[in-house]
Motif scaffolding. Sequence first.
Motif, PDB file in Angstrom:
ATOM      1  N   ILE A 131      16.297  -6.496  -7.004  1.00 33.49           N
ATOM      2  CA  ILE A 131      16.125  -6.056  -5.797  1.00 33.49           C
ATOM      3  C   ILE A 131      17.130  -4.582  -5.861  1.00 33.49           C
ATOM      4  O   ILE A 131      18.326  -5.019  -5.832  1.00 33.49           O
ATOM      5  CB  ILE A 131      16.409  -6.716  -4.596  1.00 33.49           C
ATOM      6  N   SER A 132      16.557  -3.426  -5.522  1.00 30.17           N
ATOM      7  CA  SER A 132      17.486  -2.374  -5.650  1.00 30.17           C
ATOM      8  C   SER A 132      18.630  -2.320  -4.780  1.00 30.17           C
ATOM      9  O   SER A 132      18.420  -2.236  -3.379  1.00 30.17           O
ATOM     10  CB  SER A 132      16.748  -1.131  -5.588  1.00 30.17           C
ATOM     11  N   GLU A 133      19.845  -2.270  -5.098  1.00 31.30           N
ATOM     12  CA  GLU A 133      20.721  -2.419  -4.206  1.00 31.30           C
ATOM     13  C   GLU A 133      21.143  -0.999  -3.417  1.00 31.30           C
ATOM     14  O   GLU A 133      21.544  -0.707  -2.345  1.00 31.30           O
ATOM     15  CB  GLU A 133      22.366  -2.633  -5.024  1.00 31.30           C
ATOM     16  N   GLU A 134      20.893  -0.011  -4.389  1.00 29.96           N
ATOM     17  CA  GLU A 134      20.532   1.566  -3.984  1.00 29.96           C
ATOM     18  C   GLU A 134      19.972   1.599  -2.694  1.00 29.96           C
ATOM     19  O   GLU A 134      20.282   2.280  -1.792  1.00 29.96           O
ATOM     20  CB  GLU A 134      20.164   2.317  -4.885  1.00 29.96           C
ATOM     21  N   GLU A 135      18.669   1.037  -2.690  1.00 29.21           N
ATOM     22  CA  GLU A 135      17.722   0.992  -1.748  1.00 29.21           C
ATOM     23  C   GLU A 135      18.075   0.365  -0.529  1.00 29.21           C
ATOM     24  O   GLU A 135      17.888   0.949   0.613  1.00 29.21           O
ATOM     25  CB  GLU A 135      16.216   0.524  -2.325  1.00 29.21           C
ATOM     26  N   LEU A 136      18.681  -0.820  -0.564  1.00 27.33           N
ATOM     27  CA  LEU A 136      19.045  -1.485   0.418  1.00 27.33           C
ATOM     28  C   LEU A 136      20.457  -1.651   0.792  1.00 27.33           C
ATOM     29  O   LEU A 136      21.014  -2.432   1.181  1.00 27.33           O
ATOM     30  CB  LEU A 136      18.428  -3.024   0.138  1.00 27.33           C
ATOM     31  N   TYR A 137      21.093  -0.533   0.524  1.00 27.98           N
ATOM     32  CA  TYR A 137      22.612  -0.500   0.981  1.00 27.98           C
ATOM     33  C   TYR A 137      22.684  -0.873   2.293  1.00 27.98           C
ATOM     34  O   TYR A 137      23.932  -1.515   2.828  1.00 27.98           O
ATOM     35  CB  TYR A 137      23.195   0.781   0.475  1.00 27.98           C
ATOM     36  N   TRP A 138      21.928  -0.463   3.276  1.00 34.65           N
ATOM     37  CA  TRP A 138      22.119  -0.522   4.509  1.00 34.65           C
ATOM     38  C   TRP A 138      22.068  -1.953   5.111  1.00 34.65           C
ATOM     39  O   TRP A 138      22.649  -2.659   5.949  1.00 34.65           O
ATOM     40  CB  TRP A 138      21.105   0.178   5.456  1.00 34.65           C
ATOM     41  N   TYR A 139      21.100  -2.800   4.241  1.00 35.57           N
ATOM     42  CA  TYR A 139      20.858  -4.417   4.429  1.00 35.57           C
ATOM     43  C   TYR A 139      22.280  -4.909   4.004  1.00 35.57           C
ATOM     44  O   TYR A 139      22.806  -5.891   4.776  1.00 35.57           O
ATOM     45  CB  TYR A 139      19.856  -4.616   3.606  1.00 35.57           C
ATOM     46  N   LEU A 140      22.748  -4.436   3.000  1.00 37.65           N
ATOM     47  CA  LEU A 140      24.134  -5.065   2.747  1.00 37.65           C
ATOM     48  C   LEU A 140      25.283  -4.584   3.555  1.00 37.65           C
ATOM     49  O   LEU A 140      26.434  -5.528   3.719  1.00 37.65           O
ATOM     50  CB  LEU A 140      24.305  -4.503   0.976  1.00 37.65           C
ATOM     51  N   GLU A 151       8.868  14.998  -4.938  1.00 35.34           N
ATOM     52  CA  GLU A 151       8.235  16.242  -4.204  1.00 35.34           C
ATOM     53  C   GLU A 151       7.232  15.808  -3.341  1.00 35.34           C
ATOM     54  O   GLU A 151       6.402  16.712  -2.618  1.00 35.34           O
ATOM     55  CB  GLU A 151       7.487  17.102  -5.491  1.00 35.34           C
ATOM     56  N   ASP A 152       7.102  14.353  -3.125  1.00 35.62           N
ATOM     57  CA  ASP A 152       6.297  13.877  -1.637  1.00 35.62           C
ATOM     58  C   ASP A 152       6.749  14.267  -0.417  1.00 35.62           C
ATOM     59  O   ASP A 152       8.067  14.481  -0.334  1.00 35.62           O
ATOM     60  CB  ASP A 152       6.093  12.460  -2.053  1.00 35.62           C
ATOM     61  N   PHE A 153       6.096  13.952   0.604  1.00 35.86           N
ATOM     62  CA  PHE A 153       6.501  14.174   1.973  1.00 35.86           C
ATOM     63  C   PHE A 153       8.070  13.676   2.344  1.00 35.86           C
ATOM     64  O   PHE A 153       8.710  14.569   2.924  1.00 35.86           O
ATOM     65  CB  PHE A 153       5.326  13.595   2.908  1.00 35.86           C
ATOM     66  N   PHE A 154       8.364  12.300   2.058  1.00 34.08           N
ATOM     67  CA  PHE A 154       9.510  11.802   2.348  1.00 34.08           C
ATOM     68  C   PHE A 154      10.677  12.072   1.176  1.00 34.08           C
ATOM     69  O   PHE A 154      11.598  11.199   1.251  1.00 34.08           O
ATOM     70  CB  PHE A 154       9.162  10.340   2.361  1.00 34.08           C
ATOM     71  N   GLU A 155       9.972  12.601   0.135  1.00 36.12           N
ATOM     72  CA  GLU A 155      10.936  13.031  -0.967  1.00 36.12           C
ATOM     73  C   GLU A 155      11.457  11.715  -1.764  1.00 36.12           C
ATOM     74  O   GLU A 155      12.482  11.550  -2.430  1.00 36.12           O
ATOM     75  CB  GLU A 155      12.110  13.839  -0.781  1.00 36.12           C
ATOM     76  N   LYS A 156      10.466  10.535  -1.452  1.00 38.15           N
ATOM     77  CA  LYS A 156      10.871   9.022  -2.113  1.00 38.15           C
ATOM     78  C   LYS A 156       9.666   8.682  -2.098  1.00 38.15           C
ATOM     79  O   LYS A 156       8.797   8.858  -1.437  1.00 38.15           O
ATOM     80  CB  LYS A 156      11.917   8.438  -1.641  1.00 38.15           C
ATOM     81  N   GLU A 157       9.411   7.457  -2.722  1.00 38.05           N
ATOM     82  CA  GLU A 157       8.206   6.536  -2.710  1.00 38.05           C
ATOM     83  C   GLU A 157       8.303   5.771  -1.217  1.00 38.05           C
ATOM     84  O   GLU A 157       9.122   5.288  -1.174  1.00 38.05           O
ATOM     85  CB  GLU A 157       8.063   5.431  -3.874  1.00 38.05           C
ATOM     86  N   PHE A 215       0.698  -1.279   0.038  1.00 33.80           N
ATOM     87  CA  PHE A 215      -0.074  -0.166  -0.136  1.00 33.80           C
ATOM     88  C   PHE A 215       0.725   1.126  -0.041  1.00 33.80           C
ATOM     89  O   PHE A 215       1.838   1.354   0.849  1.00 33.80           O
ATOM     90  CB  PHE A 215      -1.043  -0.025   1.108  1.00 33.80           C
ATOM     91  N   ARG A 216       0.786   2.292  -0.801  1.00 31.13           N
ATOM     92  CA  ARG A 216       1.694   3.429  -1.030  1.00 31.13           C
ATOM     93  C   ARG A 216       1.122   4.502  -0.109  1.00 31.13           C
ATOM     94  O   ARG A 216      -0.001   4.503   0.278  1.00 31.13           O
ATOM     95  CB  ARG A 216       1.415   3.948  -2.311  1.00 31.13           C
ATOM     96  N   VAL A 217       1.937   4.940   0.527  1.00 24.27           N
ATOM     97  CA  VAL A 217       1.872   6.019   1.581  1.00 24.27           C
ATOM     98  C   VAL A 217       2.239   7.568   0.598  1.00 24.27           C
ATOM     99  O   VAL A 217       3.199   7.415   0.280  1.00 24.27           O
ATOM    100  CB  VAL A 217       2.705   6.091   2.765  1.00 24.27           C
ATOM    101  N   SER A 218       1.421   8.218   0.889  1.00 30.47           N
ATOM    102  CA  SER A 218       1.777   9.560   0.129  1.00 30.47           C
ATOM    103  C   SER A 218       0.972  10.743   0.468  1.00 30.47           C
ATOM    104  O   SER A 218      -0.301  10.573   1.041  1.00 30.47           O
ATOM    105  CB  SER A 218       1.563   9.364  -1.485  1.00 30.47           C
ATOM    106  N   ALA A 219       1.433  11.787   0.395  1.00 34.81           N
ATOM    107  CA  ALA A 219       0.794  13.061   0.952  1.00 34.81           C
ATOM    108  C   ALA A 219       0.613  13.975  -0.116  1.00 34.81           C
ATOM    109  O   ALA A 219       0.127  15.074  -0.155  1.00 34.81           O
ATOM    110  CB  ALA A 219       1.633  13.792   1.864  1.00 34.81           C
ATOM    111  N   LEU A 220       0.732  13.555  -1.447  1.00 34.20           N
ATOM    112  CA  LEU A 220       0.574  14.434  -2.441  1.00 34.20           C
ATOM    113  C   LEU A 220      -0.744  14.512  -2.819  1.00 34.20           C
ATOM    114  O   LEU A 220      -1.698  13.468  -2.478  1.00 34.20           O
ATOM    115  CB  LEU A 220       1.191  13.592  -3.889  1.00 34.20           C
ATOM    116  N   ASP A 221      -1.163  15.518  -3.649  1.00 29.00           N
ATOM    117  CA  ASP A 221      -2.531  15.702  -3.691  1.00 29.00           C
ATOM    118  C   ASP A 221      -2.968  15.143  -5.080  1.00 29.00           C
ATOM    119  O   ASP A 221      -2.473  15.192  -6.041  1.00 29.00           O
ATOM    120  CB  ASP A 221      -2.705  17.181  -4.485  1.00 29.00           C
TER     121      ASP A 221
END
Length: 480
Positions: free
Chosen positions: A426-435, A195-201, A173-179
């Motif tokens: 699976i995005s390595e960029e997104e999960l760098y911390w997991y790596l 441009e969304d609240f968290f500046e990412k999806e 489920f997406r979480v967004s504060a965009l109009d």
Amino acid sequence: MQKKVISELIQSEPSLQTMSISGWVRSFRSNRFIALNDGSTIKNLQCVVDFEKFDEELLKKITVGAAILVEGHLVESQGQGQSVEVQVSKVEILGEANPEEVKLTILSPKRHSMETLREQAHLRVRTNTFGAVMRLRSKLAFAVHEYFQKNGFYYMHTPIITGSDAEGAGEMFRVSALDPKNPPLNEDGSINYTEDFFEKETNLTVSGQLEAETYAMGLGKVYTFGPTFRAENSNTSRHLAEFWMIEPEVAFNDLHDNMDLAEDFIKYVIRYALDHCPDDLEFLEGRLLEEEKNKPQQDRSEMTLREKLSFVLDNNFIRVSYTEAIEILKNSTPNKKKKFKYLIEEWGADLQSEHERFLVEKHFKCPVILFDYPAKIKAFYMRLNEDEKTVRAMDVLFPGIGEIVGGSQREERYEVLKNKMKVMDISEEELYWYLDLRKFGTCVHSGFGLGFERLVQFVSGMGNIRDVIPYPRTPGNAEF
Ligand code: 4AD
Ligand code: MG
């Protein structure tokens, strides 16, 4: 004056001391006997009024569903089913309930279908069945914490809003504060989430596992117990879009330690329920017997509810590899006679709930732990075996429920994990911390997730998962 709850009172001795009890009227017989329930127990307290001594107008307001306060003292009961009752000296109507309107609701004392009860989920906790289920649910939740706290685990709160898809299944489920009427767009017409609240999806979490792994790498043994969300369009009696998951994660545990932990944990909480919820379980057992009378003989269970629970405690869960399970299924009667919807033809097939239930209910007749699944049908984070075909995954399968636990030993090798992420996109960029965990002091570690509602379903004997959570969220339904 002493305020008392009914769970306490029904275990007390007769006494001349006056006390006050508040609750909701379940029935009022012969202008004399009030069955009062305050939610503290499934049992009603019989309150006896001498109607000659009370105003008629007041007595008329003692109706099913009304909230009242009674004062009186405990006397030995002449009637059956209780040892004490209240000799009432005063009645106060706290909240009336118009009988004409009550008649149209599930509060009216007659049999209502589970569907009707679901439609009035705001009232159903006042029925015996839902009172029992929800008290049981609360006790089980406490038992979960007690088990882990006693065994040296730390409770960790994982985020509800996340930027990652822990299961890589894309059911979020997406979480967004965009109009929604006027979202900012990229040049290619897609929504510009920077441009969304968290500046990412971002999305609601499907599992706290990945974050729990980071904490296991510092605290050793951790667990989460929180809500998880899945936008999978499964309209079954075992799926919710919002459910509560318990996820322990343990540094230095391998898959076998993980299986031991799951079995020990499940047995502990079931034993806790048997020890702490005798009245509710007795009621639920009776309810199940009634329900099963409507089923054809072969679909009725051979054991009563409490026998089933004791059976789980008294027997070792049977541990079987996926490869062995496939052989059993391939040669099974329903497979040969083409009774399965999905026939098992070769190694590598994903198991459907019909297969899981065959193994548990027909073949082994016991809880089963399946392990070492094909890598292809499991999530990216599972530890690859030396055969390079299977991963150290485990699913605990329960009678009537199917999968109750899913877990694994985690891939702790940096290069192997990185490779796997690439292959599975699976995005390595997104999960760098997991790596990162695999770069700084990596170690063997394992964990699992247990669906709390499936556990409550098993212990309560309720057939539909929507009836073990106060306000179920399922496709097309977010009422209340
Ligand atoms: O098998 P699952 O998807 O595993 C995980 O999420 C892992 N990250 C857990 C871990 O290793 N920490 O889900 C785990 C359990 C299932 O076995 C099932 O009991 C329950 O969560 N579950 C659901 N319960 C109700 N409704 C749903 N839609 C569920 N999906 C999973
Ligand atoms: Mg699973």
